[in-house]
Design a protein around this motif. Structure first.
Motif, PDB file in Angstrom:
ATOM      1  N   ASP A   5       0.868  -1.181   0.000  1.00 40.14           N
ATOM      2  CA  ASP A   5       0.000   0.000   0.000  1.00 40.14           C
ATOM      3  C   ASP A   5       0.899   1.223   0.000  1.00 40.14           C
ATOM      4  OD1 ASP A   5      -2.084   1.703   0.056  1.00 40.14           O
ATOM      5  OD2 ASP A   5      -2.641   1.364   2.151  1.00 40.14           O
ATOM      6  N   THR A   6       0.659   2.144  -0.887  1.00 40.12           N
ATOM      7  CA  THR A   6       1.502   3.331  -1.031  1.00 40.12           C
ATOM      8  C   THR A   6       0.665   4.584  -0.841  1.00 40.12           C
ATOM      9  OG1 THR A   6       1.133   3.327  -3.432  1.00 40.12           O
ATOM     10  CG2 THR A   6       3.091   2.184  -2.611  1.00 40.12           C
ATOM     11  N   TRP A   7       1.310   5.627  -0.343  1.00 38.43           N
ATOM     12  CA  TRP A   7       0.642   6.916  -0.198  1.00 38.43           C
ATOM     13  C   TRP A   7       1.694   8.023  -0.136  1.00 38.43           C
ATOM     14  CZ3 TRP A   7       1.608   3.645   3.785  1.00 38.43           C
ATOM     15  CH2 TRP A   7       2.221   4.158   4.911  1.00 38.43           C
ATOM     16  N   THR A   8       1.223   9.235  -0.280  1.00 40.15           N
ATOM     17  CA  THR A   8       2.085  10.419  -0.268  1.00 40.15           C
ATOM     18  C   THR A   8       1.638  11.337   0.858  1.00 40.15           C
ATOM     19  OG1 THR A   8       2.363  10.276  -2.662  1.00 40.15           O
ATOM     20  CG2 THR A   8       2.975  12.355  -1.615  1.00 40.15           C
ATOM     21  N   SER A   9       2.585  11.792   1.670  1.00 41.79           N
ATOM     22  CA  SER A   9       2.269  12.648   2.811  1.00 41.79           C
ATOM     23  C   SER A   9       2.060  14.086   2.349  1.00 41.79           C
ATOM     24  CB  SER A   9       3.403  12.584   3.833  1.00 41.79           C
ATOM     25  OG  SER A   9       4.589  13.130   3.299  1.00 41.79           O
ATOM     26  N   LYS A  10       1.699  14.942   3.299  1.00 33.73           N
ATOM     27  CA  LYS A  10       1.508  16.361   2.979  1.00 33.73           C
ATOM     28  C   LYS A  10       2.816  17.033   2.586  1.00 33.73           C
ATOM     29  CE  LYS A  10      -2.462  16.972   6.066  1.00 33.73           C
ATOM     30  NZ  LYS A  10      -3.004  17.721   7.223  1.00 33.73           N
ATOM     31  N   GLN A  11       3.936  16.469   3.046  1.00 33.81           N
ATOM     32  CA  GLN A  11       5.245  17.014   2.675  1.00 33.81           C
ATOM     33  C   GLN A  11       5.750  16.432   1.353  1.00 33.81           C
ATOM     34  OE1 GLN A  11       4.553  15.640   5.668  1.00 33.81           O
ATOM     35  NE2 GLN A  11       4.308  17.559   6.809  1.00 33.81           N
ATOM     36  N   GLN A  12       4.858  15.754   0.600  1.00 34.76           N
ATOM     37  CA  GLN A  12       5.180  15.165  -0.694  1.00 34.76           C
ATOM     38  C   GLN A  12       6.249  14.083  -0.585  1.00 34.76           C
ATOM     39  OE1 GLN A  12       3.266  15.949  -3.315  1.00 34.76           O
ATOM     40  NE2 GLN A  12       2.215  17.313  -1.890  1.00 34.76           N
ATOM     41  N   SER A  13       6.269  13.385   0.562  1.00 31.44           N
ATOM     42  CA  SER A  13       7.177  12.254   0.737  1.00 31.44           C
ATOM     43  C   SER A  13       6.424  10.960   0.441  1.00 31.44           C
ATOM     44  CB  SER A  13       7.724  12.223   2.176  1.00 31.44           C
ATOM     45  OG  SER A  13       8.453  13.402   2.454  1.00 31.44           O
ATOM     46  N   CYS A  14       7.094  10.032  -0.251  1.00 28.29           N
ATOM     47  CA  CYS A  14       6.473   8.776  -0.656  1.00 28.29           C
ATOM     48  C   CYS A  14       6.736   7.698   0.391  1.00 28.29           C
ATOM     49  CB  CYS A  14       7.004   8.326  -2.013  1.00 28.29           C
ATOM     50  SG  CYS A  14       6.689   9.496  -3.352  1.00 28.29           S
ATOM     51  N   TYR A  15       5.712   6.949   0.729  1.00 30.24           N
ATOM     52  CA  TYR A  15       5.827   5.867   1.708  1.00 30.24           C
ATOM     53  C   TYR A  15       5.136   4.624   1.159  1.00 30.24           C
ATOM     54  CZ  TYR A  15       7.244   9.439   5.063  1.00 30.24           C
ATOM     55  OH  TYR A  15       7.896  10.446   5.715  1.00 30.24           O
ATOM     56  N   MET A  16       5.598   3.490   1.665  1.00 29.74           N
ATOM     57  CA  MET A  16       4.996   2.216   1.290  1.00 29.74           C
ATOM     58  C   MET A  16       4.860   1.340   2.529  1.00 29.74           C
ATOM     59  SD  MET A  16       6.262  -0.798  -1.294  1.00 29.74           S
ATOM     60  CE  MET A  16       7.283  -1.532  -0.023  1.00 29.74           C
ATOM     61  N   CYS A  17       3.750   0.636   2.606  1.00 27.79           N
ATOM     62  CA  CYS A  17       3.495  -0.293   3.706  1.00 27.79           C
ATOM     63  C   CYS A  17       3.382  -1.692   3.113  1.00 27.79           C
ATOM     64  CB  CYS A  17       2.220   0.081   4.457  1.00 27.79           C
ATOM     65  SG  CYS A  17       1.691  -1.158   5.656  1.00 27.79           S
ATOM     66  N   LEU A  18       4.193  -2.607   3.618  1.00 19.82           N
ATOM     67  CA  LEU A  18       4.178  -3.998   3.160  1.00 19.82           C
ATOM     68  C   LEU A  18       3.571  -4.860   4.269  1.00 19.82           C
ATOM     69  CD1 LEU A  18       5.005  -6.010   0.947  1.00 19.82           C
ATOM     70  CD2 LEU A  18       7.167  -6.317   2.169  1.00 19.82           C
ATOM     71  N   THR A  19       2.437  -5.480   3.987  1.00 20.85           N
ATOM     72  CA  THR A  19       1.739  -6.325   4.955  1.00 20.85           C
ATOM     73  C   THR A  19       1.929  -7.786   4.579  1.00 20.85           C
ATOM     74  OG1 THR A  19       0.079  -4.589   5.231  1.00 20.85           O
ATOM     75  CG2 THR A  19      -0.462  -6.772   6.073  1.00 20.85           C
ATOM     76  N   ALA A  20       2.374  -8.582   5.539  1.00 19.43           N
ATOM     77  CA  ALA A  20       2.584 -10.018   5.335  1.00 19.43           C
ATOM     78  C   ALA A  20       1.570 -10.784   6.172  1.00 19.43           C
ATOM     79  CB  ALA A  20       4.002 -10.423   5.720  1.00 19.43           C
ATOM     80  N   GLN A  21       0.847 -11.673   5.544  1.00 16.59           N
ATOM     81  CA  GLN A  21      -0.156 -12.496   6.222  1.00 16.59           C
ATOM     82  C   GLN A  21       0.122 -13.965   5.931  1.00 16.59           C
ATOM     83  OE1 GLN A  21      -3.891 -11.018   4.768  1.00 16.59           O
ATOM     84  NE2 GLN A  21      -3.991  -9.393   6.293  1.00 16.59           N
TER      85      GLN A  21
END
Length: 614
Positions: free
Chosen positions: A287-303
């Motif tokens: 899951d990816t998103w961009t913060s208000k400071q225009q920084s890119c982040y990604m969340c990797l979920t393992a199930q």
């Protein structure tokens, strides 16, 4: 007193009467009976013959009941005392004497004094060192072979330190006592205490203080409660710990930072070790998103499912340069390497463009959505406006108690929540328009208009259409229960919704666009993830018969048998693959062969279910 030479004299201390309105004590009378200074002379010693003057000190008595007025007196601060030395080198100061003259040159001999005796001078001895720190009660001082002064702990053999008055402090000695187990056991009486388990007040266990475990618990508290590292340096927390557990040495914020990171490393090692011993494969979701400071982040979920058939889940957050496919691939590979994950089953990649259809639909009806969005935003900008709107809502009675919510234009679900709540306050908005003249002026100045009845009807139709997507999203996103066995049913319910919306003139355009994209992902079985069909069949409530019913509804009766055969053959192929990997015998098992209870029963440890080398 008669043995002293000289004339006996009495000195009165009263020389002034305060608030003596009637003049009972005239000043002339007080001056006659008072003297302000005592003129004395030193009799013996090196200061013999020297004049000394003792003045009076002003004092007022605390009890004035015995006099008609308040008296003030100047009292001589003199007390009669006696001092005597037996030996000159043993002369000591008497602590209870207030005023005295120390005699150094004269010595009074008590036993058979003679005039011919001359006192003998002796060398002065160095004053014995008396340590003030309490840690010296637990350490023993000595000198080593080189003559260096050292000290050792009285309780253990490990505490051996240098010491020198003025050269070495006692901080390291105190720190040793906090780690000395023998000293701590002695301090606590050598016995453990009984305490209730956390979360279970009916279970008792032996407990004893441990500095390291206490620091780990403190790091756990900072992580779980999301507290800042400066919390440990607060005066209130340090006072609380000094009362509840004086033995615990509260760390500083830097040490707490290190403890939290060490806690992360320890937990990561436990998870990696757990994954190595796990039989099941791991499913990944990004899951990816961009913060208000225009920084890119990604969340990797393992199930994954562990050996006890329990669903496990872990998260990994990371920042990246962009959301392009290459960067996402590199980040996923890096996370898999760090966590030592090899048995990956599936990877679901978040695609932000999947919401474009709904976003485009909201843009087509942008006039209606923009009116509601602006009205909600204007009201929530001021606490006074919110208060007035709440008072008007009490009168109009909308039937809900939820507050107005602002939305994020790029997220359709937040827009749905905004519209769902706002449409219930239709009467309240009309009342607010009548009472607040600025509301109409501001919204017309922005190029919009007050929401009309047709606008609110349009909003309700949109909410009814988006509600099905919202409910399906909540069901699929559940984390406390299994969702894969109902996924195909939810997909087919969306298909039915789009078919019905195509016949609606107000929703036909958006429904057709969404149907095209829906068929792209879920139209052909060969392009779909067949695991969703497998889980549907494995659900004992559905099995193969329910699969046939869904296929007939979706594709018609023609070609159903071919699609069913394709799904079942793929399922048997996957099952045979598991047999090949986890079989204990050298012969590969097939679907028709008899399976062992170890495969169908409880999942085995991989150490005993190694792949067949042949």
């Amino acid at each position: 007193m008669d043995r002293f030479h000289g004339e006996e004299r009495i000195y009165y201390s009263i020389d002034e009467a305060i608030d003596d309105k009637n003049g009972f004590y005239p000043l002339e009378f007080l001056n006659l009976i008072s003297q302000n200074v005592i003129d004395a002379e030193t009799d013996v010693g090196q200061h013999a013959g020297k004049k000394i003057f003792f003045p009076k000190i002003p004092l007022c008595p605390s009890d004035n009941d015995m006099f008609l007025s308040k008296l003030k007196r100047k009292q001589f601060h003199i007390r009669l005392c006696f001092a005597m030395t037996i030996k000159k080198d043993q002369a000591k100061t008497i602590p209870n004497v207030d005023d005295y003259i120390e005699v150094e040159d004269e010595t009074i001999e008590v036993d058979n004094p003679t005039n011919d005796q001359v006192p003998q001078e002796k060398e002065k001895k160095t004053k014995e060192f008396h340590p003030r720190s309490k840690v010296w009660e637990e350490f023993e001082r000595y000198k080593d072979e080189k003559g260096v002064q050292r000290c050792k702990c009285k309780h253990c053999v490990g505490g051996n330190y240098k010491y020198e008055s003025g050269g070495y402090g006692t901080k390291n000695l105190g720190y040793h006592l906090t780690k000395c187990k023998v000293y701590l056991d002695k301090l606590s009486g050598g016995q453990t205490q009984l305490a209730f388990h956390y979360g279970d007040e009916n279970k008792l266990s032996a407990w004893e203080f441990d500095q390291n475990e206490s620091r780990k618990a403190l790091a756990h508290m900072l992580v779980v409660d999301e507290l800042p590292f400066s919390f440990v340096e607060g005066a209130g927390y340090r006072f609380y710990k000094s009362v509840t557990q004086p033995l615990f040495k509260v760390p500083c914020r830097s040490t707490s930072t290190t403890d939290v990171y060490q806690l992360f490393v320890d937990e990561k090692e436990k998870i990696c070790d757990f994954i190595k011993k796990n039989v099941g494969r791991i499913c990944l979701t990004t899951d990816t998103w961009t913060s208000k400071q225009q920084s890119c982040y990604m969340c990797l979920t393992a199930q994954f499912i562990d050996n006890e058939w329990r669903l496990k889940k872990m998260l990994c957050f990371s920042s990246q340069e962009s959301h392009c496919g290459v960067d996402i691939e590199k980040m996923v590979e890096k996370c898999l390497t760090d966590w030592e994950i090899e048995n990956v089953f599936t990877i679901f990649v978040h695609n932000g463009s999947a919401n474009d259809v709904v976003i485009d639909f909201l843009k087509k009806i942008d006039k209606v959505v923009e009116i509601v969005r602006w009205a909600v935003k204007w009201i929530r900008q001021s606490p006074s406006r919110i208060h007035k709107f709440t008072e008007f809502a009490k009168v109009s009675n909308p039937g809900i108690t939820k507050h107005l919510k602002r939305d994020v234009p790029t997220r359709w679900n937040s827009t749905y929540h905004m519209l769902q709540i706002a449409q219930a306050y239709e009467k309240t908005f009309e009342r607010y328009d009548l009472e607040e003249f600025d509301f109409r002026c501001k919204i017309e100045k922005a190029g919009l208009s007050i929401p009309s009845s047709s606008n609110w009807e349009r909003v309700r139709n949109v909410c009814h259409f988006l509600k099905h997507f919202h409910d399906v999203t909540l069901r699929i996103s559940g984390t406390l229960y299994g969702t894969s066995n109902t996924y195909i049913e939810d997909i087919y319910s969306i298909c039915m919704l789009l078919d019905d919306a195509i016949s609606d003139s107000s929703l036909s355009d958006i429904a057709l666009a969404m149907k095209i994209k829906f068929d792209k992902h879920f139209g052909d079985i060969e392009n779909m993830n067949l695991l969703f069909y497998f889980t549907l069949i494995l659900d004992p409530r559905n099995k193969v018969k329910y699969l046939v019913i869904l296929l007939e509804y979706r594709y018609g009766e023609k070609g159903v048998e071919a699609k069913k055969k394709y799904i079942m053959d793929s399922m048997y192929e996957l099952y045979n693959d598991y047999i090949r990997i986890h079989s204990l015998s050298s012969t590969s098992s097939t679907v028709e062969s008899t399976t062992s209870s170890s495969i169908l029963g409880k999942r085995q440890n991989p150490d005993f279910m190694a792949p067949n080398p042949y």
